[in-house]
Scaffold this motif. Structure first.
Motif, mmCIF file in Angstrom:
data_model
loop_
_atom_site.group_PDB
_atom_site.id
_atom_site.type_symbol
_atom_site.label_atom_id
_atom_site.label_comp_id
_atom_site.label_asym_id
_atom_site.label_seq_id
_atom_site.Cartn_x
_atom_site.Cartn_y
_atom_site.Cartn_z
ATOM 1 N N MET A 158 -39.957 -39.344 48.238
ATOM 2 C CA MET A 158 -38.700 -39.369 48.990
ATOM 3 C C MET A 158 -38.354 -38.007 49.584
ATOM 4 O O MET A 158 -37.283 -37.824 50.163
ATOM 5 N N GLY A 159 -39.256 -37.028 49.411
ATOM 6 C CA GLY A 159 -38.993 -35.696 49.947
ATOM 7 C C GLY A 159 -38.210 -34.805 49.003
ATOM 8 O O GLY A 159 -37.735 -33.747 49.394
ATOM 9 N N ASP A 160 -38.072 -35.224 47.758
ATOM 10 C CA ASP A 160 -37.336 -34.472 46.737
ATOM 11 C C ASP A 160 -35.996 -33.964 47.263
ATOM 12 O O ASP A 160 -35.755 -32.755 47.364
ATOM 13 N N PRO A 161 -35.080 -34.878 47.601
ATOM 14 C CA PRO A 161 -33.790 -34.477 48.191
ATOM 15 C C PRO A 161 -32.902 -33.752 47.177
ATOM 16 O O PRO A 161 -33.104 -33.858 45.967
ATOM 17 N N THR A 162 -31.917 -33.015 47.677
ATOM 18 C CA THR A 162 -30.929 -32.422 46.777
ATOM 19 C C THR A 162 -30.047 -33.543 46.221
ATOM 20 O O THR A 162 -29.954 -34.630 46.801
ATOM 21 N N SER A 177 -29.167 -40.818 47.976
ATOM 22 C CA SER A 177 -28.235 -41.937 48.147
ATOM 23 C C SER A 177 -28.958 -43.267 47.990
ATOM 24 O O SER A 177 -30.186 -43.331 47.974
ATOM 25 N N VAL A 178 -28.180 -44.311 47.904
ATOM 26 C CA VAL A 178 -28.744 -45.652 47.793
ATOM 27 C C VAL A 178 -29.550 -45.995 49.046
ATOM 28 O O VAL A 178 -30.583 -46.675 48.970
ATOM 29 N N ASP A 179 -29.087 -45.510 50.208
ATOM 30 C CA ASP A 179 -29.798 -45.783 51.451
ATOM 31 C C ASP A 179 -31.172 -45.114 51.459
ATOM 32 O O ASP A 179 -32.160 -45.712 51.897
ATOM 33 N N LEU A 180 -31.237 -43.889 50.964
ATOM 34 C CA LEU A 180 -32.512 -43.172 50.912
ATOM 35 C C LEU A 180 -33.500 -43.897 50.005
ATOM 36 O O LEU A 180 -34.673 -44.076 50.339
ATOM 37 N N PHE A 181 -33.023 -44.333 48.844
ATOM 38 C CA PHE A 181 -33.914 -45.042 47.914
ATOM 39 C C PHE A 181 -34.329 -46.391 48.493
ATOM 40 O O PHE A 181 -35.474 -46.812 48.335
ATOM 41 N N ARG A 212 -43.411 -39.076 34.762
ATOM 42 C CA ARG A 212 -44.428 -38.976 35.815
ATOM 43 C C ARG A 212 -44.133 -39.942 36.955
ATOM 44 O O ARG A 212 -44.250 -39.594 38.139
ATOM 45 N N ARG A 213 -43.725 -41.160 36.621
ATOM 46 C CA ARG A 213 -43.380 -42.154 37.642
ATOM 47 C C ARG A 213 -42.205 -41.667 38.505
ATOM 48 O O ARG A 213 -42.221 -41.772 39.731
ATOM 49 N N LEU A 214 -41.178 -41.149 37.826
ATOM 50 C CA LEU A 214 -39.976 -40.735 38.551
ATOM 51 C C LEU A 214 -40.232 -39.505 39.413
ATOM 52 O O LEU A 214 -39.710 -39.401 40.525
ATOM 53 N N LEU A 215 -41.025 -38.565 38.922
ATOM 54 C CA LEU A 215 -41.349 -37.384 39.717
ATOM 55 C C LEU A 215 -42.169 -37.755 40.956
ATOM 56 O O LEU A 215 -41.976 -37.185 42.037
ATOM 57 N N ALA A 216 -43.074 -38.722 40.784
ATOM 58 C CA ALA A 216 -43.864 -39.186 41.925
ATOM 59 C C ALA A 216 -42.957 -39.840 42.965
ATOM 60 O O ALA A 216 -43.128 -39.645 44.181
ATOM 61 N N ARG A 255 -38.067 -47.667 49.079
ATOM 62 C CA ARG A 255 -38.521 -48.909 48.454
ATOM 63 C C ARG A 255 -39.151 -49.841 49.484
ATOM 64 O O ARG A 255 -40.196 -50.449 49.231
ATOM 65 N N THR A 256 -38.527 -49.948 50.650
ATOM 66 C CA THR A 256 -39.053 -50.806 51.710
ATOM 67 C C THR A 256 -40.419 -50.318 52.196
ATOM 68 O O THR A 256 -41.343 -51.109 52.424
ATOM 69 N N LYS A 257 -40.541 -49.002 52.329
ATOM 70 C CA LYS A 257 -41.808 -48.418 52.770
ATOM 71 C C LYS A 257 -42.912 -48.685 51.751
ATOM 72 O O LYS A 257 -44.029 -49.056 52.104
ATOM 73 N N ARG A 258 -42.604 -48.500 50.485
ATOM 74 C CA ARG A 258 -43.599 -48.717 49.427
ATOM 75 C C ARG A 258 -44.014 -50.182 49.353
ATOM 76 O O ARG A 258 -45.182 -50.498 49.103
ATOM 77 N N LEU A 259 -43.067 -51.072 49.576
ATOM 78 C CA LEU A 259 -43.374 -52.501 49.562
ATOM 79 C C LEU A 259 -44.347 -52.839 50.680
ATOM 80 O O LEU A 259 -45.292 -53.617 50.483
#
Length: 342
Positions: free
Chosen positions: A93-97, A102-106, A84-88, A110-114
């Motif tokens: 993140m827009g559920d990318p393909t 990528s590490v940049d997307l994550f 559930r955590r990972l799906l959220a 992460r910065t936005k959530r912080l």
């Protein structure tokens, strides 16, 4: 355009593997040489796999998470919650393909959530869960590339001071819990203080886990069973409690709210996130202050690494006591005193 004239030369400008593949540019003196080179490149693409452009992985990140759950996560004690955590996170993140994750997307997520107020601890957990999912997919043969989050560092967390109760506070807390309407809260707290167990481990305790003066904790955070001996008084209280309030094989029912209210009545202030966990810290702290062995404490608490247990080592009466005797200033004093002896 594959071949064209460039001044008095012939230019080959091609991408034999298709759009997005490697591009080749080379000049020749004659058109025949240029055509031969172009033909050779085309042959290489058809016959040599490494010349083929990588195919896009159009699986969604959510698909990979579900694939991990079906093949591995469903067998974990906390697998449902982790999925559930990972799906959220994937949805945020827009559920990318897969080939766009990528590490940049994550890192941006992460910065936005912080900035939204999510704690660094929670984000580190999401990072660890997602990284572990990709590692497991690779072991299962469902992921062939590098782990997208394998090299990303987690946030460095400043450790909070471990708050523990003094003897007077323990007494006040137990007196406060005696006044609670909830019949379970007092004994749960006493067992936490007697064993160092987590609140959830005691709250879910069953009759089959108490035998021969030992309480066995099976549904632990690490997934490993551990056993802690307790005195006869605790065993008797458990037996009597089960006769009066037990249901089936269970000793207790939900009592967390009653504990929080008891702490407030006792006038005890605890750090955020350390409400019931303060009982575990209290057990460990008093264990060391009373001369307990750090390795024994590690086994009792069920820590996989001694590093976790070492947080309590400084409370030992003889912790680093050699510092008083072996420091250079003390040695200097000793040599000065020796020099005055006649």
């Amino acid at each position: 355009m594959a071949i064209k004239r460039s001044g008095n030369k012939w230019l080959v400008d091609v991408q034999p593997g298709g759009r997005g593949a490697r591009r080749f540019r080379k000049t020749f003196d004659t058109q025949a040489e240029a055509k031969a080179y172009d033909s050779w490149l085309s042959t290489q693409v058809r016959t040599t796999p490494e010349w083929q452009p990588a195919k896009r992985d159009l699986r969604k990140l959510s698909e990979l998470i579900k694939l991990w759950f079906n093949h591995h996560g469903s067998g974990l004690r906390s697998g449902d919650d982790t999925m559930r955590r990972l799906l959220a996170a994937a949805n945020a993140m827009g559920d990318p393909t897969a080939d766009r994750f990528s590490v940049d997307l994550f890192a941006q997520y992460r910065t936005k959530r912080l900035a939204e107020g999510v704690s660094a601890n929670n984000l580190n957990r999401e990072h660890a869960y997602l990284r572990a999912a990709f590692n497991e997919l690779a072991r299962l043969g469902h992921w062939s590339k590098e782990n997208p989050l394998g090299k990303l560092r987690q946030f460095k967390i400043q450790e909070n001071e471990l708050s523990f109760l003094t003897t007077d506070q323990i007494r006040s807390l137990l007196e406060s819990l005696e006044e609670a309407r909830n019949p379970h809260v007092l004994l749960i707290a006493k067992i936490c203080l007697a064993t160092g167990a987590r609140w959830s481990e005691v709250e879910s305790l069953r009759v089959s886990q108490v035998r021969g003066g030992i309480i066995q904790f099976a549904r632990t955070k690490s997934g490993k069973t551990r056993a802690v001996p307790v005195d006869e008084e605790i065993i008797t209280e458990l037996s009597n409690h089960h006769e009066r309030f037990g249901k089936g094989d269970s000793f207790f029912e939900y009592a967390w709210s009653a504990f929080r209210e008891g702490v407030e009545r006792a006038g005890i202030t605890l750090p955020d996130g350390q409400m019931t966990h303060a009982l575990r810290h209290t057990f460990a702290s008093h264990f060391m202050m009373n001369g307990g062995n750090i390795l024994t404490l590690q086994r009792i608490l069920g820590h996989q690494s001694l590093i976790m247990t070492m947080r309590y080592a400084h409370l030992s009466p003889d912790h680093l006591s050699e510092a008083r005797r072996l420091n250079p200033l003390n040695a200097l004093r000793g040599s000065s005193n020796a020099g005055t002896v006649k």
